[in-house]
Write a protein that holds these residues in place. Structure first.
Motif, PDB file in Angstrom:
ATOM      1  N   ASN A 205       0.845  -1.196   0.000  1.00  0.00           N
ATOM      2  CA  ASN A 205       0.000   0.000   0.000  1.00  0.00           C
ATOM      3  C   ASN A 205       0.882   1.248   0.000  1.00  0.00           C
ATOM      4  OD1 ASN A 205      -2.498  -1.413   0.140  1.00  0.00           O
ATOM      5  ND2 ASN A 205      -2.156  -1.777   2.324  1.00  0.00           N
ATOM      6  N   THR A 206       0.615   2.170  -0.924  1.00  0.00           N
ATOM      7  CA  THR A 206       1.354   3.424  -1.013  1.00  0.00           C
ATOM      8  C   THR A 206       0.359   4.578  -1.037  1.00  0.00           C
ATOM      9  OG1 THR A 206       1.364   3.579  -3.442  1.00  0.00           O
ATOM     10  CG2 THR A 206       3.063   2.210  -2.427  1.00  0.00           C
ATOM     11  N   ILE A 207       0.886   5.808  -1.033  1.00  0.00           N
ATOM     12  CA  ILE A 207       0.020   6.984  -1.079  1.00  0.00           C
ATOM     13  C   ILE A 207      -0.735   7.066  -2.393  1.00  0.00           C
ATOM     14  CG2 ILE A 207       1.443   8.322   0.519  1.00  0.00           C
ATOM     15  CD1 ILE A 207       2.683   9.698  -1.895  1.00  0.00           C
ATOM     16  N   LEU A 208      -0.250   6.325  -3.389  1.00  0.00           N
ATOM     17  CA  LEU A 208      -0.901   6.338  -4.694  1.00  0.00           C
ATOM     18  C   LEU A 208      -1.823   5.138  -4.882  1.00  0.00           C
ATOM     19  CD1 LEU A 208       2.204   7.329  -6.851  1.00  0.00           C
ATOM     20  CD2 LEU A 208       0.383   8.823  -6.035  1.00  0.00           C
ATOM     21  N   GLY A 209      -1.938   4.341  -3.813  1.00  0.00           N
ATOM     22  CA  GLY A 209      -2.775   3.156  -3.906  1.00  0.00           C
ATOM     23  C   GLY A 209      -1.941   1.890  -3.828  1.00  0.00           C
ATOM     24  N   GLN A 210      -2.533   0.762  -4.109  1.00  0.00           N
ATOM     25  CA  GLN A 210      -1.814  -0.503  -4.048  1.00  0.00           C
ATOM     26  C   GLN A 210      -0.891  -0.666  -5.251  1.00  0.00           C
ATOM     27  OE1 GLN A 210      -4.751  -3.649  -3.635  1.00  0.00           O
ATOM     28  NE2 GLN A 210      -4.512  -3.632  -1.398  1.00  0.00           N
ATOM     29  N   MET A 211       0.328  -1.133  -4.969  1.00  0.00           N
ATOM     30  CA  MET A 211       1.305  -1.384  -6.035  1.00  0.00           C
ATOM     31  C   MET A 211       1.790  -2.821  -5.923  1.00  0.00           C
ATOM     32  SD  MET A 211       3.571   2.109  -6.229  1.00  0.00           S
ATOM     33  CE  MET A 211       4.305   1.534  -7.761  1.00  0.00           C
ATOM     34  N   GLN A 212       1.852  -3.497  -7.061  1.00  0.00           N
ATOM     35  CA  GLN A 212       2.277  -4.889  -7.109  1.00  0.00           C
ATOM     36  C   GLN A 212       3.689  -4.980  -7.676  1.00  0.00           C
ATOM     37  OE1 GLN A 212      -0.354  -8.354  -8.366  1.00  0.00           O
ATOM     38  NE2 GLN A 212       1.022  -8.271 -10.117  1.00  0.00           N
ATOM     39  N   THR A 213       4.542  -5.712  -6.995  1.00  0.00           N
ATOM     40  CA  THR A 213       5.913  -5.912  -7.460  1.00  0.00           C
ATOM     41  C   THR A 213       6.182  -7.402  -7.620  1.00  0.00           C
ATOM     42  OG1 THR A 213       6.760  -5.926  -5.184  1.00  0.00           O
ATOM     43  CG2 THR A 213       6.774  -3.809  -6.347  1.00  0.00           C
ATOM     44  N   THR A 214       6.993  -7.736  -8.564  1.00  0.00           N
ATOM     45  CA  THR A 214       7.369  -9.129  -8.832  1.00  0.00           C
ATOM     46  C   THR A 214       8.873  -9.290  -8.668  1.00  0.00           C
ATOM     47  OG1 THR A 214       5.561  -9.332 -10.422  1.00  0.00           O
ATOM     48  CG2 THR A 214       7.286 -11.000 -10.515  1.00  0.00           C
ATOM     49  N   SER A 215       9.298 -10.326  -7.977  1.00  0.00           N
ATOM     50  CA  SER A 215      10.721 -10.580  -7.785  1.00  0.00           C
ATOM     51  C   SER A 215      11.003 -12.069  -7.928  1.00  0.00           C
ATOM     52  CB  SER A 215      11.180 -10.087  -6.405  1.00  0.00           C
ATOM     53  OG  SER A 215      10.470 -10.754  -5.379  1.00  0.00           O
TER      54      SER A 215
END
Length: 392
Positions: A193-203
């Motif tokens: 969760n960020t100030i811009l909304g949910q962000m998805q990362t892949t690693s």
């Protein structure tokens, strides 16, 4: 230290098209690639910086956020040292971009230059395949081998695929199972969760290192690595016209990769063995011919060495020291071309250092002859001027 503007890094403007951004990044990636700049920290930093900029500007959504909010809009801190690419690109992440940029599935952009292919990450499932390290060897060549091209069989000590497990690293087929952490995809996804909304990362999956599978029982010969030390005889076809210091590459002939991955490349460094009588000047060769003052005055037929054997040339009567003669097409061929250089023969008048009494008397009589008085021409050119004319 604050990060530079991504548009400045790639040398493009906000109005640049996607193709222009891709072209700019491709140019920088080739210029600063680690394979081209080994052990150069500055080049590596610029390589990563360019990759970070492209990773943002090539994505319409990320580009829009960056245009509005700057580095904060794409999750990258404006100061500090570590990460690249919106807060944490590593070299594998950067190489995964190359499938779009250089037309392959990833890996080094130089693979396409040497017939290589394949990458470390498939664009769809995120599964990674290990790549073996490159291997460098030095090959010494005679001038004759360089002029005609040669096939060399070289024994190379390197990492080879384990024969017991066929490179899989597993004891048998039943010893390999799907990774439980990533479900076989080779990647794990996280939502924050960020100030811009949910962000998805892949690693990359930390359990299987991106392979998508796990070994439950390791091969006893290679202890699960899939590779062992061994020796391989490699046939190398070296084209005519190579030069000292030139590097050739054979795709897939380097060290084997762990657990059946992609082998590295074999880098061949050319070393030219000096010839005993011929000197190479670009694609031409030069031979110093020493002629006695008598032969130079009377003229004669001389035999000179060439790359292809012996050749006879005619020394005209009255030949002066410094005279340059040309044997056309007796030099080195241009690489991948039908054009071949020449052999330049530099005539040197040899003067004896010791004379008998009879020889001295004969020369004393000739000393006063007008024909033995130096008669330099007004337009005589220096040796270096003549050589420049021949090589130009």
């Amino acid at each position: 230290m604050s990060k530079r503007d991504y548009y400045v890094v790639l040398g493009v403007s906000k109005g640049s098209t996607a193709e222009e951004i891709k072209k700019a990044y491709r140019k920088l990636a080739i210029k600063f690639h680690p394979d081209k700049n080994p052990d150069d920290k500055s080049a590596e930093d610029k390589f990563k910086e360019a990759a970070e900029a492209y990773e943002i500007l090539s994505n319409p959504e990320k580009k829009q956020r960056y245009d509005h909010y700057g580095h904060a809009g794409v999750g990258g801190a404006s100061g500090g040292g570590g990460g690249y690419g919106g807060g944490g690109m590593n070299m594998e992440d950067i190489f995964s971009q190359f499938g779009d940029i250089f037309g392959g599935g990833g890996g080094s952009p130089f693979d396409s230059f040497f017939g290589g292919g394949g990458g470390q990450q498939s664009r769809g499932g995120g599964r990674r395949v290990a790549k073996g390290t490159n291997l460098r060897i030095k090959v010494k060549l005679t001038l004759e081998e360089i002029a005609n091209g040669v096939e060399k069989k070289i024994k190379v000590n390197k990492q080879v695929s384990c024969k017991t497990c066929d490179g899989s690293g597993a004891k048998d087929r039943n010893s390999v199972s799907t990774c439980q952490t990533c479900g076989g995809s080779g990647a794990v996804r996280r939502v924050t969760n960020t100030i811009l909304g949910q962000m998805q990362t892949t690693s990359t999956c930390p359990t299987c290192n991106g392979s998508g599978s796990q070994i439950t029982s390791k091969c006893t010969s290679c202890h699960g690595e899939g590779i062992t030390r061994g020796e391989e005889t490699i046939t190398i076809n070296i084209p005519a016209g190579v030069s000292d210091g030139m590097q050739l590459s054979m795709s897939g002939k380097g060290n084997a990769a762990p657990q059946g991955g992609i082998p590295g490349d074999l880098i061949i460094l050319i070393e030219e063995i000096p010839h005993e009588s011929l000197k190479r000047e670009g694609n031409n060769v030069v031979y110093d011919l020493h002629v006695s003052i008598i032969d130079a005055a009377l003229g004669y037929s001389a035999e000179v060495p060439t790359i292809d054997g012996k050749a006879k040339i005619k020394i005209e009567p009255g030949t002066q020291s410094g005279k340059l003669l040309r044997l056309k097409g007796k030099g080195i061929p241009e690489i991948n071309s039908y054009h071949r250089g020449d052999e330049i023969i530099h005539v040197n008048i040899w003067t004896p250092k010791a004379l008998t009494s009879e020889e001295r008397n004969m020369l004393e009589k000739l000393r006063e002859s007008p024909n033995f008085k130096p008669q330099p021409g007004k337009n005589d050119k220096s040796f270096f001027e003549k050589m420049k004319e021949y090589f130009d």
